[in-house]
Structures are given as structure tokens and as C-alpha cells.
Design a protein around this motif. Structure first.
Motif, PDB file in Angstrom:
ATOM      1  N   UNK A  47     -14.782  45.413  54.244  1.00  0.00           N
ATOM      2  CA  UNK A  47     -14.065  44.786  55.359  1.00  0.00           C
ATOM      3  C   UNK A  47     -14.224  43.260  55.323  1.00  0.00           C
ATOM      4  N   UNK A  48     -15.406  42.796  54.944  1.00  0.00           N
ATOM      5  CA  UNK A  48     -15.621  41.353  54.847  1.00  0.00           C
ATOM      6  C   UNK A  48     -14.783  40.743  53.731  1.00  0.00           C
ATOM      7  N   UNK A  49     -14.669  41.469  52.633  1.00  0.00           N
ATOM      8  CA  UNK A  49     -13.846  40.979  51.515  1.00  0.00           C
ATOM      9  C   UNK A  49     -12.378  40.929  51.922  1.00  0.00           C
ATOM     10  N   UNK A  50     -11.918  41.930  52.640  1.00  0.00           N
ATOM     11  CA  UNK A  50     -10.524  41.923  53.098  1.00  0.00           C
ATOM     12  C   UNK A  50     -10.267  40.777  54.066  1.00  0.00           C
ATOM     13  N   UNK A  51     -11.224  40.519  54.955  1.00  0.00           N
ATOM     14  CA  UNK A  51     -11.056  39.428  55.917  1.00  0.00           C
ATOM     15  C   UNK A  51     -11.028  38.082  55.211  1.00  0.00           C
TER      16      UNK A  51
END
Length: 306
Positions: A47-51
Motif C-alpha cells: 500500500x505504501x508503494x502504491x501511494x
């Protein structure tokens, strides 16, 4: 002419915006995820990578944020190279390599194609004409990666004259530039031959010969200048094709240019790098086409743009 150039420049940004929109929509329509190859990531890390790459935002917001990063030349970090900025760290050092390869290939194509076309037109239906047109037919019918493979097989593995890949020394530039120049050189040779055969039968050519001008002056100063108009019209798309088509040759010869990064970005679904390379190629295409239109008026004073 100044008004024409200004009007073309006004279309520059809208054209780039349309190309950016098409590339953005096609990129998102393609199947697969940019993080599909990163197996076993914890959900919170994913999720952090997508954000980080705006993939958790609405579609329109992704469109605006990527566009703003490219418009301000700030770029963004690459998905496959997390610590490298797309514009500053990836494309900035790669562009001079691709530009050098493209300029060298275009120069080879112009010189070889023009010389072959003039030689063929000077002696129509002779052995020189047949050999030049046969070589041109081979150059047109074979794609650049086939020409590249043949050149490597001949000059690297058989004769052992040239290295198989890399970039930085003159010997490493020869094979990729020849592979890229084969198709445009063949097309230029055919265009020059056809144009010169038409012009050599014109009245002003007969007048020039009647005045006692040397045949070299008749061919180069009178016939070639007029026969070069179709060639100039072809140079814009040819230059764009050389730069945008160089990614296959760059990959074959392991050249660290823009084309290699473009292939890698497509394979890894690297959205920032895909958009940056597409827009870079689009800018080159627009600039080359404008240069060709201006060159038309320079070669032929009768051409004027209203």
C-alpha cells in the motif's frame, strides 16, 4: 514564415497533452500490475508503494499528478529503480547516447543514400544502377534487428573486426549506426534516383549542358538540389523513426540509451518512465517535422506558408 513557425509552436503543448492522454489511458488499460514481480510484499508495504506512485488515488488525480511532474521536469522516482529520478538520473544521461546514435545513423543514411541515388541516376540501367537499387531493395525489405543480426554475424563472429555491443568507443558505434541507417539510406537512394531521372530530362538541365557546364556541376548543383525536395520531406519521419525505432537496436547491442529504458519500463509497467520516454519521443517528432517544413522553404524559394 515567422507567423507559420509561431502558429506551429502554439500547437506544441496541445499536441503533447493529447499524446500524454493517449499514452496514460493505454498504460492503464494494459493488463498487469507494476508490483506483480515484487513477490511476498506485506500488505502495508504494498500500500505504501502504491501511494508513492499515486496508484491509490482516483484516475483523474493520477493523470494530473504525473502530468505536473513531467511538465515541471521534476519527474518522479522509477518503479523499477526506486532511488533514481526518471528525468534527472535515468533519461538525462541516456538521451545524449540515443541522440548520438540517431544523429550518426541519420548522417550515414543521408550520405550513403544520396551517393547511391546520384550514381544510379547518372548511369540509368547500368550495372551501377542495378547494384544500387538491389542493395536498396534489401535495405527496405529487412527490419533493423535482422540487419543488426547479420552485421554482428559477419563483422563480429566471422571477421572479428568489431565488438558485439557496448557504447563509448568509435568501434562500438559502427554496427548499431549501420543497422539503424539501412532502411532510411535505401529509401533515400530510391527517392534521389527517381527525382534526378525526372529532373535530368528537364529543359534547364539541357540548357546547362549546352552552356558547357561540367557533368559533375550539372548533377550536383542543378539536378540534386531539386531532387532533394522529396528527400527532405522524408527526413522528418525518417529521423523520428530512427530515434523511436532505436530501442530494438539499443537492446541488441546493449547500448545504455533511452530505447533500452523504454523497453525495460514497458516490461516492468514502470508508469513514470513510460510516460517520460513517450513524451520525449513526441517532442523529437514534432521538432523534426517543423524543421523539415522550414527546410522546404529554404531549399525551394517558391514554397511559402500562408
Amino acid at each position: 514564415m515567422h507567423h507559420y513557425i509561431l502558429r506551429r509552436l502554439l500547437y506544441f503543448l496541445p499536441t503533447l497533452l493529447a499524446i500524454y492522454a493517449i499514452a496514460f489511458f493505454l498504460m492503464h488499460a494494459a493488463p498487469g500490475s507494476p508490483f506483480a514481480q515484487e513477490k511476498g510484499l506485506p500488505p502495508e508495504v504494498l500500500e505504501a508503494r502504491k501511494a508513492e506512485f499515486y496508484l491509490d488515488r482516483p484516475f483523474y488525480e493520477q493523470f494530473a499528478r504525473y502530468g505536473w511532474d513531467l511538465l515541471t521536469l521534476r519527474g518522479h522516482s522509477s518503479i523499477q529503480y526506486p532511488n533514481r529520478n526518471v528525468i534527472r538520473d535515468i533519461l538525462a544521461p541516456a538521451f545524449p547516447v540515443s541522440l548520438s546514435l540517431g544523429v550518426l545513423a541519420l548522417a550515414v543514411a543521408v550520405v550513403v543514400g544520396t551517393a547511391a541515388g546520384v550514381a544510379a541516376a547518372a548511369r540509368p540501367r547500368s550495372l551501377t544502377d542495378h547494384l544500387a537499387m538491389a542493395a536498396a531493395m534489401i535495405g527496405i525489405s529487412q527490419p533493423s534487428f535482422v540487419i543488426a543480426g547479420l552485421l554482428v554475424a559477419l563483422f563480429t563472429f566471422t571477421l572479428r573486426w568489431l565488438p558485439v555491443g557496448g557504447w563509448g568507443t568509435p568501434s562500438q558505434m559502427i554496427l548499431p549506426s549501420l543497422a539503424l541507417a539501412a532502411l532510411p539510406a535505401a529509401t533515400i537512394a530510391r527517392l534521389v534516383r527517381t527525382g534526378m531521372l525526372d529532373i535530368l530530362s528537364a529543359d534547364f538541365i539541357r540548357t546547362a549542358r549546352a552552356k558547357g557546364l561540367p557533368e559533375r556541376s550539372v548533377l550536383l548543383d542543378h539536378a540534386l538540389r531539386n531532387a532533394w525536395l522529396p528527400v527532405l520531406g522524408y527526413l522528418g519521419p525518417a529521423a523520428a523513426a530512427i530515434f523511436t525505432g532505436s530501442f530494438v537496436v539499443e537492446k541488441i547491442f546493449a547500448i545504455p540509451g533511452v530505447g533500452t529504458h523504454f523497453v525495460d519500463s514497458a516490461l516492468h509497467r514502470d508508469h513514470p518512465l513510460i510516460l517520460a520516454t513517450v513524451l520525449l519521443y513526441a517532442v523529437l517528432l514534432i521538432v523534426f517535422n517543423l524543421a523539415v517544413d522550414v527546410g522546404y522553404a529554404w531549399l525551394d524559394p517558391r514554397i511559402r506558408y500562408d
